[in-house]
Design a protein around this motif. Structure first.
Motif, PDB file in Angstrom:
ATOM      1  N   GLU A  51      13.972  28.685  28.098  1.00 29.80           N
ATOM      2  CA  GLU A  51      14.649  28.307  27.081  1.00 29.80           C
ATOM      3  C   GLU A  51      15.212  27.129  26.961  1.00 29.80           C
ATOM      4  O   GLU A  51      15.695  26.589  28.254  1.00 29.80           O
ATOM      5  N   MET A  52      15.729  26.682  25.851  1.00 27.69           N
ATOM      6  CA  MET A  52      16.096  25.114  25.781  1.00 27.69           C
ATOM      7  C   MET A  52      17.516  24.870  26.517  1.00 27.69           C
ATOM      8  O   MET A  52      17.604  24.051  27.125  1.00 27.69           O
ATOM      9  N   MET A  53      18.337  25.909  26.531  1.00 30.81           N
ATOM     10  CA  MET A  53      19.864  25.719  27.064  1.00 30.81           C
ATOM     11  C   MET A  53      19.309  25.597  28.816  1.00 30.81           C
ATOM     12  O   MET A  53      20.107  24.805  29.587  1.00 30.81           O
ATOM     13  N   GLU A  54      18.555  26.562  29.380  1.00 30.79           N
ATOM     14  CA  GLU A  54      18.246  26.328  30.811  1.00 30.79           C
ATOM     15  C   GLU A  54      17.480  25.311  31.067  1.00 30.79           C
ATOM     16  O   GLU A  54      17.903  24.587  32.085  1.00 30.79           O
ATOM     17  N   LEU A 110      20.168  22.564  31.181  1.00 30.15           N
ATOM     18  CA  LEU A 110      20.703  22.524  32.729  1.00 30.15           C
ATOM     19  C   LEU A 110      19.870  22.074  33.639  1.00 30.15           C
ATOM     20  O   LEU A 110      20.480  21.311  34.544  1.00 30.15           O
ATOM     21  N   ARG A 167       6.346  23.642  26.378  1.00 31.81           N
ATOM     22  CA  ARG A 167       7.484  24.487  25.502  1.00 31.81           C
ATOM     23  C   ARG A 167       7.448  25.798  25.848  1.00 31.81           C
ATOM     24  O   ARG A 167       6.209  26.310  25.726  1.00 31.81           O
ATOM     25  N   LEU A 196      25.430  33.020  29.381  1.00 33.97           N
ATOM     26  CA  LEU A 196      24.384  31.832  29.293  1.00 33.97           C
ATOM     27  C   LEU A 196      23.240  32.432  28.423  1.00 33.97           C
ATOM     28  O   LEU A 196      22.659  31.664  27.512  1.00 33.97           O
ATOM     29  N   ALA A 205      21.519  16.032  17.683  1.00 32.47           N
ATOM     30  CA  ALA A 205      22.760  16.913  17.389  1.00 32.47           C
ATOM     31  C   ALA A 205      23.022  18.296  18.001  1.00 32.47           C
ATOM     32  O   ALA A 205      23.829  18.743  18.534  1.00 32.47           O
ATOM     33  N   LEU A 206      21.624  19.059  18.181  1.00 36.48           N
ATOM     34  CA  LEU A 206      21.468  20.320  18.824  1.00 36.48           C
ATOM     35  C   LEU A 206      21.951  20.177  20.543  1.00 36.48           C
ATOM     36  O   LEU A 206      22.745  20.933  21.064  1.00 36.48           O
ATOM     37  N   GLU A 252      23.021  21.924  12.748  1.00 39.28           N
ATOM     38  CA  GLU A 252      22.823  22.451  14.328  1.00 39.28           C
ATOM     39  C   GLU A 252      24.370  23.120  14.755  1.00 39.28           C
ATOM     40  O   GLU A 252      24.175  23.931  15.226  1.00 39.28           O
ATOM     41  N   ARG A 253      25.301  22.404  14.266  1.00 35.61           N
ATOM     42  CA  ARG A 253      26.495  22.976  14.879  1.00 35.61           C
ATOM     43  C   ARG A 253      27.009  24.293  13.778  1.00 35.61           C
ATOM     44  O   ARG A 253      27.507  25.218  14.196  1.00 35.61           O
ATOM     45  N   GLN A 295      23.877  17.735  21.307  1.00 38.94           N
ATOM     46  CA  GLN A 295      25.305  17.564  21.705  1.00 38.94           C
ATOM     47  C   GLN A 295      26.038  18.773  21.424  1.00 38.94           C
ATOM     48  O   GLN A 295      27.095  19.107  22.287  1.00 38.94           O
ATOM     49  N   SER A 314      22.100  31.209  24.950  1.00 41.46           N
ATOM     50  CA  SER A 314      20.967  30.550  24.781  1.00 41.46           C
ATOM     51  C   SER A 314      20.078  30.813  23.706  1.00 41.46           C
ATOM     52  O   SER A 314      19.196  30.044  23.254  1.00 41.46           O
ATOM     53  N   THR A 332      13.801  18.710  20.563  1.00 44.44           N
ATOM     54  CA  THR A 332      14.684  19.031  19.489  1.00 44.44           C
ATOM     55  C   THR A 332      15.610  17.810  18.929  1.00 44.44           C
ATOM     56  O   THR A 332      15.396  16.801  19.317  1.00 44.44           O
ATOM     57  N   THR A 333      16.701  18.108  18.228  1.00 44.53           N
ATOM     58  CA  THR A 333      17.496  16.974  17.633  1.00 44.53           C
ATOM     59  C   THR A 333      18.592  16.661  18.790  1.00 44.53           C
ATOM     60  O   THR A 333      19.305  17.486  19.381  1.00 44.53           O
ATOM     61  N   ARG A 361      18.420  36.188  25.522  1.00 48.26           N
ATOM     62  CA  ARG A 361      17.124  35.819  26.052  1.00 48.26           C
ATOM     63  C   ARG A 361      16.343  36.779  26.730  1.00 48.26           C
ATOM     64  O   ARG A 361      16.815  37.855  27.164  1.00 48.26           O
ATOM     65  N   ILE A 366      15.715  24.540  12.707  1.00 47.68           N
ATOM     66  CA  ILE A 366      15.873  23.138  12.532  1.00 47.68           C
ATOM     67  C   ILE A 366      14.323  22.792  12.546  1.00 47.68           C
ATOM     68  O   ILE A 366      13.830  21.995  11.504  1.00 47.68           O
ATOM     69  N   ARG A 367      13.464  23.093  13.647  1.00 45.95           N
ATOM     70  CA  ARG A 367      12.329  22.742  13.647  1.00 45.95           C
ATOM     71  C   ARG A 367      11.374  23.080  12.173  1.00 45.95           C
ATOM     72  O   ARG A 367      10.607  22.297  11.762  1.00 45.95           O
ATOM     73  N   TYR A 369      20.880  29.289  20.600  1.00 54.47           N
ATOM     74  CA  TYR A 369      20.388  28.058  20.521  1.00 54.47           C
ATOM     75  C   TYR A 369      18.774  27.841  20.360  1.00 54.47           C
ATOM     76  O   TYR A 369      18.473  26.941  19.463  1.00 54.47           O
ATOM     77  N   GLU A 370      18.326  28.698  20.841  1.00 54.49           N
ATOM     78  CA  GLU A 370      16.723  28.650  20.677  1.00 54.49           C
ATOM     79  C   GLU A 370      16.395  28.928  19.202  1.00 54.49           C
ATOM     80  O   GLU A 370      15.786  28.539  18.541  1.00 54.49           O
ATOM     81  N   MET A 402      25.123  21.868  22.293  1.00 58.04           N
ATOM     82  CA  MET A 402      24.931  22.570  23.522  1.00 58.04           C
ATOM     83  C   MET A 402      25.890  21.926  24.625  1.00 58.04           C
ATOM     84  O   MET A 402      26.305  22.772  25.535  1.00 58.04           O
ATOM     85  N   ARG A 423      13.545  15.057   9.478  1.00 58.78           N
ATOM     86  CA  ARG A 423      14.200  13.875   9.492  1.00 58.78           C
ATOM     87  C   ARG A 423      13.328  12.868  10.082  1.00 58.78           C
ATOM     88  O   ARG A 423      12.295  12.979  10.507  1.00 58.78           O
TER      89      ARG A 423
END
Lengths: 82, 679
Positions: free
Chosen positions: A16-19, A22, A12, B261, A45-46, B113-114, A48, B265, A42-43, B195, B275-276, B268-269, A50, B281
């Motif tokens: 980052e997560m989005m990269e 992809l 980790r 991006l 939901a997150l 998340e959303r 989805q 990014s 991650t979850t 980022r 969330i973490r 979302y990070e 993204m 859950r």
């Protein structure tokens, strides 16, 4: 440490997560959202959220809103091993 | 309640603005319960209008706490604050320009998340934020455990857990807003960072623009939006910067075209970290109630059957309860008032008695008698919306709506049209795309409203006896087929089949809030009475004058003269001048057809008229008349709503001419076909 579908590993913080999302998608094949979530720690939901965002930004193309038919008869079935 | 940093109970008065009022903005994504919170805080003390220069609804209300008045502004529901839509621009411009004392960000705990994406953007703006963590009950049902205190520490702003549908947490939210406004709670928000590899670029951009950013925009926020490629902010800075600085900025942005991006990014990070840290859950949670219900409600086949059953039940309930009430109001209230007025005006000239009884009381009575049906219909619709079902209805109808180049979202206002076309046209405001909205507005008048259905319900048994039910359903089916075909044709001819992307949240099912539903019914009914009531009364009086002047019987009136002048056109559909006049008066209100026919046929509105119609006209004419009646131009109130919502007389005129042509063409086809089979 996490293992990709092709056996490659990463920690980790490697980007980052989005990269990483992809990068996983660029590898090709079929991914379930839940599997992507596990791979990214991650979850679903997150993931989805993204995916929706990447589609909105034009980086992904949504081919069908829902898929209820399973893999039989799917044009992409030859490219993956469900 | 969780607070970021409490300064203790110092009883300092809140710091209202120059007008003595504390301004609070309510922000949130669609379907997170923002309206419920707004309604609970303001009650009936609210008013609805439009944002200046936009057809986006603006809701504002007030509430008072400890002697201080709070102005609550309901910002449009948005997913982010980038200039993708008018709603997003309105929300962020309000916060930047009006500088509210507090911004309440309502987030859905069950889809954190959303929901947090918008919160991430709000924290970057220059206003203190309080997070309303709504739908905690639904999150718990989904097996999620959220720690509001931890989330508050991470965000750097107060977090108030709520179940707004049950009013839980709303007083605490109001208290937190009060404490933030008077400075008892000091917020130090922790917004997301871009980022790491783009932070230096962001700094570089900020240095270039800092001294040229027009007030009141914050320079760091402008730099972030430039990096994100926000079209509005880029345009604004192009106008503000000297050409040399603009060129430098342009070069930096061009060299980092992947920055969009990088910004997303970072967000979302940041969401991932929230969330973490704050949410637990179950690994493999039980199948939730929503998932279980959605297996049926969103299934391609069962979903349609569920929808059909729910719609059938809605109609049954509406008419089973509403129709007797309508009849009672018509007989005892309108009829009673008419009788009283007639008795009171016994000595007055006949024209005055006619004007008051038939023109004014008749017109106003029409509106009144339709209210029970509309109230019941709106209540059922409101409940379906509030429990989260209508989003599923939109989902299962999406495929059908695509035939017309629309999305499932257009189904909601169209369905509202079964009650009354006026709120259907107003209801298209939920559709973001201008093209889809326009097309939905043009199609809405083809949905058979309660008034058209009432006319069909009276005339079909008169003409067709035991086959009336079949004919009535046939008429509804015909109207819907014509609607679908019209949609396809208009879409291809005027919009060349363009389609916008569509992402819609399916909210989790939850218990309805009766107060929200009550307010929704109140607002929709009031809008109907205001818009339809005034117009119907005025035009009723006009039609009555046309039918009474120049004196003598209706047969010699101006209205009859118009009908006779149009008779050659009517003959193509088998309609004589009386039926044409009945159609013309239905432009005022659909149910006027029956009243007009009763006058022209010289009978009352009851069984006498039914028997007379059956004896006078052949089946072919009856079918053609019902067809034209079903598809004819909408009532004047609907046309007024079309003009208002499209902002154009041209589209209102198009709607009128289009429906006139469609009704005549289909009417002629039905008449010719009926004659050909010997009816």
């Amino acid at each position: 440490m996490w293992v990709r579908g092709n056996g490659e590993t990463w920690e980790r913080g490697d980007g980052e997560m989005m990269e990483r999302l992809l990068a996983l998608l660029r590898e090709g094949g079929t991914w379930r959202v839940s599997d992507l979530a596990k791979a990214l720690d991650t979850t679903p939901a997150l993931v989805q959220v993204m995916l929706d965002d990447l589609a909105r930004k034009g980086l992904l193309r949504q081919v069908a809103a829902t898929c209820n038919k399973g893999c039989a008869g799917c044009a992409l079935s030859g490219r993956c091993n469900p | 309640m969780s607070t970021c940093h409490s300064l203790g109970e110092t009883h300092v008065a809140p710091t209202p603005g120059s007008d003595g009022v504390v301004t609070v903005a309510l922000a949130g994504q669609p379907n997170v319960g923002k309206s419920t919170v707004f309604n609970l805080l303001t009650g009936l003390d609210q008013h609805v209008g439009n944002w200046p220069g936009k057809t986006v609804e603006r809701k504002e209300g007030t509430f008072t706490r400890n002697g201080v008045t709070y102005r609550l502004v309901d910002l449009p529901g948005t997913y982010s604050l980038t200039a993708n839509s008018a709603e997003e621009v309105i929300a962020r411009e309000f916060i930047i320009r009006e500088r509210p004392d507090v911004v309440v960000a309502v987030v859905d705990a069950a889809i954190l998340e959303r929901s947090l994406y918008l919160a991430a953007e709000l924290l970057a703006l220059p206003a203190p934020v309080v997070v309303g963590l709504n739908m905690m009950d639904v999150a718990r049902q989904e097996g999620m455990e959220i720690q509001p205190q931890v989330l508050s520490e991470m965000l750097g702003v107060p977090v108030v857990p709520m179940i707004a549908t049950r009013g839980i947490g709303v007083p605490e939210l109001a208290e937190t807003v009060e404490r933030v406004a008077r400075g008892d709670i000091v917020c130090a928000p922790h917004p997301p960072q871009v980022r790491a590899d783009h932070r230096q670029v962001l700094q570089q951009i900020e240095e270039i623009v800092a001294s040229h950013v027009p007030p009141p925009y914050p320079a760091d926020w402008v730099a972030l939006k430039l990096l994100e490629g926000d079209a509005e902010i880029t345009r604004m800075m192009q106008e503000s910067l000297p050409s040399e600085s603009w060129q430098r900025l342009h070069d930096v942005l061009r060299a980092h075209d992947d920055a969009l991006l990088a910004v997303a990014s970072g967000r979302y990070e940041w969401i991932g970290q929230m969330i973490r840290t704050a949410v637990t859950r179950p690994r493999a949670g039980p199948i939730s109630l929503t998932e279980r219900l959605d297996r049926w409600a969103t299934h391609p086949l069962w979903g349609l059957l569920v929808l059909a059953a729910i719609l059938g039940f809605t109609f049954w309930l509406t008419y089973a309860v509403g129709a007797p009430l309508q009849g009672w109001l018509d007989t005892y209230v309108v009829g009673g008032l008419g009788g009283l007025a007639r008795a009171a005006l016994a000595g007055a000239p006949a024209w005055l008695s006619g004007l008051v009884v038939d023109g004014i009381i008749g017109g106003a009575g029409t509106v009144l008698t339709f209210l029970p049906i509309l109230v019941i219909f709106f209540a059922v619709m409101g409940m379906l919306e509030d429990v989260g079902y209508m989003a599923r209805a939109a989902f299962v109808m999406d495929g059908f709506m695509h035939l017309m180049g629309l999305h499932g979202k257009s189904f909601l206002p169209l369905f509202l049209g079964f009650g009354c076309n006026v709120p259907a046209v107003l209801g298209t405001r939920v559709i973001e795309s201008r093209r889809a909205r326009l097309l939905t507005i043009l199609l809405a008048p083809l949905v058979p409203c309660t008034a058209r259905m009432a006319v069909i319900a009276f005339l079909a048994p008169a003409f067709f006896g035991s086959a009336a039910t079949l004919v009535s359903w046939g008429m509804v089916a015909l109207a819907l087929v014509v609607l679908a075909l019209s949609g396809m044709v208009i879409n291809r001819l005027f919009f060349r089949g363009q389609r916008a992307a569509f992402i819609m949240e399916l909210p989790l099912y939850h218990l309805p809030n009766w107060r929200t539903i009550g307010l929704l019914v109140w607002q929709r009914s009031l809008a109907f009475v205001r818009k339809a009531g005034t117009l119907i009364v005025v035009v009723s009086v006009l039609v009555w004058l046309l039918s009474a002047l120049p004196g003598g019987s209706v047969e010699q009136s101006y209205l009859a003269a118009v009908g006779r002048w149009l008779e050659p056109v009517g003959r193509l559909m088998g309609l004589d001048w009386r039926l044409l006049v009945a159609l013309l008066t239905s432009f005022v209100a659909k149910e006027n057809s029956i009243a007009t026919l009763s006058v022209l046929m010289g009978t009352g509105e009851g069984e006498g008229l039914a028997a007379m119609l059956a004896m006078t006209f052949p089946i072919s004419t009856a079918l053609a008349f019902l067809t034209v009646q079903m598809l004819f131009v909408p009532c004047v109130a609907t046309i007024a709503a079309v003009r208002q919502e499209t902002g154009s007389y041209r589209w209102a005129a198009f709607s009128l001419v289009f429906l006139l042509v469609v009704s005549m063409v289909v009417g002629m086809a039905v008449y010719r076909a009926a004659v050909a089979v010997g009816w």
